[in-house]
Design an enzyme around this catalytic site. Structure first.
Site, PDB file in Angstrom:
ATOM      1  N   HIS B 129       0.785  -1.248   0.000  1.00 38.99           N
ATOM      2  CA  HIS B 129       0.000   0.000   0.000  1.00 38.99           C
ATOM      3  C   HIS B 129       0.810   1.287   0.000  1.00 38.99           C
ATOM      4  O   HIS B 129       0.280   2.341   0.366  1.00 38.99           O
ATOM      5  CB  HIS B 129      -0.961   0.022   1.214  1.00 38.99           C
ATOM      6  CG  HIS B 129      -2.038  -1.023   1.173  1.00 38.99           C
ATOM      7  ND1 HIS B 129      -1.770  -2.370   1.243  1.00 38.99           N
ATOM      8  CD2 HIS B 129      -3.381  -0.929   1.078  1.00 38.99           C
ATOM      9  CE1 HIS B 129      -2.900  -3.054   1.197  1.00 38.99           C
ATOM     10  NE2 HIS B 129      -3.889  -2.207   1.088  1.00 38.99           N
ATOM     11  N   GLY B 180      -0.795  -2.411  -5.722  1.00 43.51           N
ATOM     12  CA  GLY B 180      -1.796  -3.466  -5.518  1.00 43.51           C
ATOM     13  C   GLY B 180      -3.151  -2.895  -5.140  1.00 43.51           C
ATOM     14  O   GLY B 180      -4.186  -3.466  -5.483  1.00 43.51           O
ATOM     15  N   HIS B 181      -3.155  -1.797  -4.438  1.00 40.38           N
ATOM     16  CA  HIS B 181      -4.417  -1.130  -4.080  1.00 40.38           C
ATOM     17  C   HIS B 181      -4.469   0.211  -4.803  1.00 40.38           C
ATOM     18  O   HIS B 181      -3.817   1.170  -4.407  1.00 40.38           O
ATOM     19  CB  HIS B 181      -4.513  -0.917  -2.571  1.00 40.38           C
ATOM     20  CG  HIS B 181      -5.904  -0.574  -2.100  1.00 40.38           C
ATOM     21  ND1 HIS B 181      -6.725   0.329  -2.755  1.00 40.38           N
ATOM     22  CD2 HIS B 181      -6.633  -1.028  -1.049  1.00 40.38           C
ATOM     23  CE1 HIS B 181      -7.869   0.418  -2.104  1.00 40.38           C
ATOM     24  NE2 HIS B 181      -7.853  -0.393  -1.075  1.00 40.38           N
ATOM     25  N   HIS B 255     -11.417  -7.217  -5.009  1.00 43.33           N
ATOM     26  CA  HIS B 255     -11.622  -6.310  -3.880  1.00 43.33           C
ATOM     27  C   HIS B 255     -12.405  -5.079  -4.345  1.00 43.33           C
ATOM     28  O   HIS B 255     -11.993  -4.382  -5.263  1.00 43.33           O
ATOM     29  CB  HIS B 255     -10.230  -5.923  -3.365  1.00 43.33           C
ATOM     30  CG  HIS B 255     -10.214  -5.131  -2.108  1.00 43.33           C
ATOM     31  ND1 HIS B 255     -10.390  -3.775  -2.078  1.00 43.33           N
ATOM     32  CD2 HIS B 255     -10.006  -5.500  -0.821  1.00 43.33           C
ATOM     33  CE1 HIS B 255     -10.297  -3.346  -0.830  1.00 43.33           C
ATOM     34  NE2 HIS B 255     -10.064  -4.381  -0.039  1.00 43.33           N
ATOM     35  N   GLU B 307     -13.140  -9.150   0.602  1.00 46.26           N
ATOM     36  CA  GLU B 307     -13.727  -7.807   0.708  1.00 46.26           C
ATOM     37  C   GLU B 307     -14.242  -7.373  -0.661  1.00 46.26           C
ATOM     38  O   GLU B 307     -14.047  -6.220  -1.064  1.00 46.26           O
ATOM     39  CB  GLU B 307     -12.697  -6.797   1.222  1.00 46.26           C
ATOM     40  CG  GLU B 307     -12.181  -7.131   2.611  1.00 46.26           C
ATOM     41  CD  GLU B 307     -11.416  -5.980   3.244  1.00 46.26           C
ATOM     42  OE1 GLU B 307     -11.756  -5.603   4.362  1.00 46.26           O
ATOM     43  OE2 GLU B 307     -10.487  -5.463   2.608  1.00 46.26           O
ATOM     44  N   GLU B 323     -18.805  -3.082   1.999  1.00 45.69           N
ATOM     45  CA  GLU B 323     -17.983  -2.157   2.779  1.00 45.69           C
ATOM     46  C   GLU B 323     -18.388  -0.705   2.521  1.00 45.69           C
ATOM     47  O   GLU B 323     -18.656  -0.309   1.381  1.00 45.69           O
ATOM     48  CB  GLU B 323     -16.513  -2.384   2.409  1.00 45.69           C
ATOM     49  CG  GLU B 323     -15.569  -1.554   3.247  1.00 45.69           C
ATOM     50  CD  GLU B 323     -14.101  -1.800   2.907  1.00 45.69           C
ATOM     51  OE1 GLU B 323     -13.772  -2.863   2.337  1.00 45.69           O
ATOM     52  OE2 GLU B 323     -13.291  -0.912   3.211  1.00 45.69           O
ATOM     53  N   CYS B 401     -10.153   2.375   7.501  1.00 44.63           N
ATOM     54  CA  CYS B 401     -10.358   3.101   6.250  1.00 44.63           C
ATOM     55  C   CYS B 401     -11.727   3.766   6.181  1.00 44.63           C
ATOM     56  O   CYS B 401     -11.871   4.862   5.635  1.00 44.63           O
ATOM     57  CB  CYS B 401     -10.177   2.168   5.058  1.00 44.63           C
ATOM     58  SG  CYS B 401     -11.085   0.619   5.189  1.00 44.63           S
ATOM     59  N   CYS B 402     -12.759   3.090   6.709  1.00 44.55           N
ATOM     60  CA  CYS B 402     -14.120   3.583   6.487  1.00 44.55           C
ATOM     61  C   CYS B 402     -14.464   4.867   7.235  1.00 44.55           C
ATOM     62  O   CYS B 402     -15.061   5.779   6.640  1.00 44.55           O
ATOM     63  CB  CYS B 402     -15.139   2.491   6.819  1.00 44.55           C
ATOM     64  SG  CYS B 402     -15.005   1.042   5.746  1.00 44.55           S
TER      65      CYS B 402
END
Lengths: 637, 637
Positions: B129, B180-181, B255, B307, B323, B401-402
């Site tokens: 990340h 990757g993200h 994801h 996820e 999510e 994160c949320c």
């Protein structure tokens, strides 16, 4: 201790060797089991190294492997008892020869520890299944002795049992342990039946009594290994029913197979030692299973994560684990409960499991097996990516407990049909064939003529060796709301005692009983707390639970609605799935024309159209083109 | 490259700084966000070490932590843009001071690697990340610059972007990697908007273009670390949308948050660089999400295990992951799609997510958060034992994160309401308040007077700085089947262009538009392939999806059946849940008297009794006594 005088069993099961199934249902399965399943399982045990492990020359035999071979031998033994087969017997004798050589001088016998690390034996009872494997070997040894009269295996296991008896217990220097996976308890009671050695029964009782006590053996054992007991993968000891002493347990918990084997062992110990305190605990636990956690198929243990139980009324269909072994264990336990007190509710559950959630575990051709038994499937589901939960039967499994378990169950299924007491002959299950019962030393032969489970009409011929008075107890199944009984052509209205029609009279040779069990198609509902089944019905006729398969009904089974009151026709189809009664009628489904594929949601209601549906017995699903399946279908009741 | 001439965006969103929400819905939430949520999140970042990590004196700051702080700063910036707050600003400036000190001489900036193992930077893009964190910091820096005019953070991030630009690319000596993200792609486009540096846009384009090419960078990178790429926990690169070059992708995979951020970045790059090939791929993927994999709430990504996404029409309710960040990402992506081509179907999805699956992510009091957003709950479910799937909102999460994501969304929600083009003013969403639009340099002020979302009556006052001809484009929502439009009191029947009523005329100061959107209660069905929702309906009124909670309806919600055609009453309750319109009417449920508790299954149908039901907006669930909740209720249609 004199165990005989304290025996609490009201009935004793008529051994399967005294029961001859001559029907088109079970007899066919026993033949397939003998001719297909047992040879396949031998080949799998051979190929995978499970047999060669007994040479002790194999590195790291898996900790479960002994039990797979043991169950295969047990299944062969039951089969041999019915039909001797020299080739099969030679294969078993060869394995037993290896076992005799493998057994340590002190009697210890476990391929994993003897091959891998003999010094570590008995250091991880919580996880490593040593006593579990010993138990299965004992069951195999007893069965093989009973089937063939050969003592070698029995003697090996009696020596092993003596070693275990010396190792475990409450005396100084002994380990106060017990197995993480129950099995040895029930096996020792069986062993006691064959050896007559009271120590074997006492040892079973010790393992039952010691379970779950504080300070906790698994804690101490983990610390002795240098492990932190709190870091156990399965977290609480409720996973292996060791969170409380067994008499303080009131609810089923944890791993379903372990639970069933424990309760079976508890019932055996209770009956054989005359301990009603165990039975009181079992009755509470029985209710927690059968009234709150049982699939309509007799499957139990909804969750894959613990191979077991979750919470009350949690019975998901698609993700059901419902391990084949667990349904088999349910049969074992209910058989003990039934013979303890002769109440037909236990026989109801035996029948439910046998005709549905047990039998679904094997393909009609005997070659493929379910480990988990879902009640609904959707081909793209994630479960289909995992070995133990695939929604199509598999040839074998890494952990292969289920295939030999169903093999031994089918080979010995006759033991669940009849029981006897000094003054009564019980018929629990119906199938064409005959049985020889011994009522206080007096012989009675019973012959059933019936097409059960497809028909509820049963004719029973009673042949006492000479006329005498006894009760013929005929189970009126829980699913039957109207039964007619005739004796020698005359309708009678007998007393119903604990679910059995009690036909007490002096029986003469050739007396004829006719039993007509009404067997309409029923739309079954689940309790409102079973959230997954609200608004749906399952079709059942007699003991057979039905399902819909895509091969008959197209896909999108979920969108079918069965009208509450439309007629459903039952029809026997001799060439379908080995001969089954199917159910057919009308349902509705949404008109696909109402959905363009451009929207996922739209304001309803969409127009519905009438379609034909056809249901087949659940046990026979996945024997044709794979696809969707469901037991519970939406209803507009 | 001249990016300006190739811009493909038909519309540009009116910045939230030009939008003033004066309603009882969003304005209240923005105030709670500013007064409760942002201070709480600062305290959490402080307590957990996320802020002190910037001193680089903390051992092993988590690889995600930079992004949490970055999103908090971004949320604060949006809040400051609306309401300056010196105390909040000082807190942010203090963190920025630490960042400035922490930044390596070459521009690199990541607390995890700088604190823990600087030599390993950029060695595991697949999992760690780094570029994702960089992207969030860039978004934070741009927002803080725009809100306050302070350049420090922006300059830090521009330097970091330059370092990244030097490190990654196709030139000799550069790494041909990408994250990757996904996140940095969309962030670099924003950064380009603030810096004007064309390299920043080109770098975004590089990351988009390089993704999923062969030989695969993540394979090479894993091997360089000495890892076996085949042993990756997440198995296929579809998990991170890197299984194919992005233009060859036709379906959403993996994801959910990663997917949404990628598509947002792709749309940004497509629009800013004039690349229609990216848009063609996005349109296919959009359909695969919105027509086959979208919860009625705007939630996406049903599975906790990745996820993310599973297979078409797989939308389980109880186990829904959905999510909060993914629903927010869906809003981002649809905003870009909407501004690319001005089609209201994208605004429909923004509205669906905002009023349902995004807003459910935060409690009404702003202090607690959902990570996963189930569509049905049962209190005893296993999900309640896991941090990220608990069916009651939590104060914070290990992976947090949320919470800051929803904080920045709410603080900047005004940006989704209007767009502008040289000759048109678009109203996408309705809420009381006003906006200043710039149409080719000509200013137009629009003022909405409405009680939306509780009422579909909207009055719009149009105030051009001086009279001129333009199109006022009013979205007719997908849920609305009858709209009436008046201009200065006279009903008109304008052309509907891509879902917008196109009111083209010379607008004068004080022109009045009235819009009446019919907003009856709808019983929504899901596509027949959504197996979980067959036989059930969801209640929706306007954009609001409703649910039933046990606190209003008792438990066993699953057993309720809504008659197909019974009346349902909508009523605004000012003192309930901050003021909501509730729905009430009659349903039926099985009479519990029909179930003794002694049986789990019985022949049906059980007598049903009529009961009252009450539904509340889904976004407002779990703000009273916790218990069962469900959106989809059985219907006897």
């Amino acid at each position: 201790m004199s165990t005989a005088t304290k025996n609490l069993f009201a009935l004793s099961p008529t051994p399967f060797t005294h029961v001859k199934l001559e029907d088109r249902f079970w007899k066919v399965r026993q033949e397939v089991n003998r001719q297909v399943t047992l040879p396949i399982q031998y080949a799998q045990c051979k190929t995978t190294g499970r047999l060669d492990a007994w040479t002790l020359k194999k590195a790291h035999p898996h900790i479960f492997w002994d039990s797979d071979v043991a169950k295969w031998i047990e299944a062969v033994a039951y089969s041999l008892a019915a039909t001797r087969d020299a080739r099969l017997e030679r294969k078993v004798d060869a394995v037993i020869g290896l076992m005799a050589k493998a057994q340590a001088p002190d009697g210890y016998l476990n391929t994993h520890y003897l091959s891998t690390d003999p010094a570590k034996r008995w250091t991880n009872l919580r996880d490593n299944h040593e006593l579990y494997c010993a138990g299965h070997l004992m069951e195999g040894a007893v069965a093989y002795y009973q089937a063939t009269g050969k003592r070698t295996f029995l003697d090996i296991m009696a020596r092993y049992a003596d070693h275990i008896d010396a190792t475990f217990g409450r005396k100084p220097g002994q380990k106060r342990g017990y197995c993480g996976h129950e099995e040895i308890e029930l096996a020792l009671v069986k062993l006691h039946g064959a050896t007559g050695n009271p120590r074997h029964l006492q040892l079973a009782r010790y393992f039952v009594d010691e379970r779950g006590r504080q300070p906790h053996y698994f804690d101490a054992e983990a610390k002795a290994r240098g492990d932190d007991p709190r870091k156990w993968h399965f977290k609480g000891y409720d996973y292996c029913q060791a969170h409380l002493p067994v008499r303080d347990q009131t609810e089923v918990t944890g791993h379903a197979v372990r639970a069933m084997y424990l309760y079976t062992g508890m019932a055996d110990v209770a009956g054989a030692t005359g301990d009603p305190t165990l039975i009181r605990a079992l009755e509470k636990i029985w209710t927690s299973v059968h009234v709150k956690r049982l699939y309509i198929t007799g499957g139990i243990g909804p969750s894959a994560s613990n191979e077991g139980f979750t919470f009350e009324y949690d019975l998901p269909n698609e993700t059901a684990y419902a391990e084949t072994c667990a349904a088999i264990g349910l049969v074992f336990w209910n058989q003990r409960m039934l013979n303890l007190n002769g109440d037909s509710r236990y026989a109801d559950e035996i029948e439910r499991a046998l005709y549905n959630g047990v039998l679904s575990g094997v393909s009609l051709d005997g070659s493929r097996f379910f480990y988990a038994n879902p009640l609904a499937t959707w081909p793209q589901m994630d479960r289909n990516a995992h070995e133990y939960t695939m929604a199509t039967r598999q040839a074998w499994f890494g952990c292969a407990c289920c295939p030999p378990n169903i093999a031994r169950l089918i080979a010995s299924v006759g033991q669940y049909f009849y029981s006897q007491s000094p003054n009564a002959a019980y018929i629990h299950l119906y199938a064409q064939g005959s049985a020889s019962l011994s009522l206080g030393g007096r012989q009675v032969s019973l012959t059933q003529t019936t097409a059960f489970p497809w028909s509820g009409n049963i004719r029973i011929a009673v042949h006492p060796e000479k006329p005498f008075a006894f009760t013929l107890a005929l189970r009126i199944p829980g699913w039957c709301r109207s039964a007619i009984i005739k004796v020698n052509g005359r309708i009678i209205r007998p007393r119903i005692v604990r679910g059995y029609a009690a036909l007490k009279r002096i029986w003469n040779r050739g007396d004829r009983v006719e039993l007509v069990l009404a067997m309409p198609v029923e739309r079954i509902e689940a309790h409102p707390s079973v959230r997954m089944d609200c608004g749906s019905v399952a079709l059942q006729r007699g003991p057979i639970v039905y399902c819909l398969e895509a091969v008959d009904n197209g896909s999108h089974l979920c969108d079918l609605i069965l009208p509450a009151s439309s007629p459903i026709t039952a029809r026997f189809e001799p060439s379908l799935l080995g001969g089954v009664t199917t159910l057919s009628g009308k349902a509705t489904r949404r008109d696909p024309a109402g959905w363009t594929g451009r929207h996922l949601y739209q304001s309803g209601p969409t127009r519905r159209k009438t379609v034909a549906f056809k249901a087949v017995p659940y046990y026979a699903w996945d024997n044709r083109t794979p696809g969707e399946m469901q037991i519970w279908t939406r209803s507009n009741a």
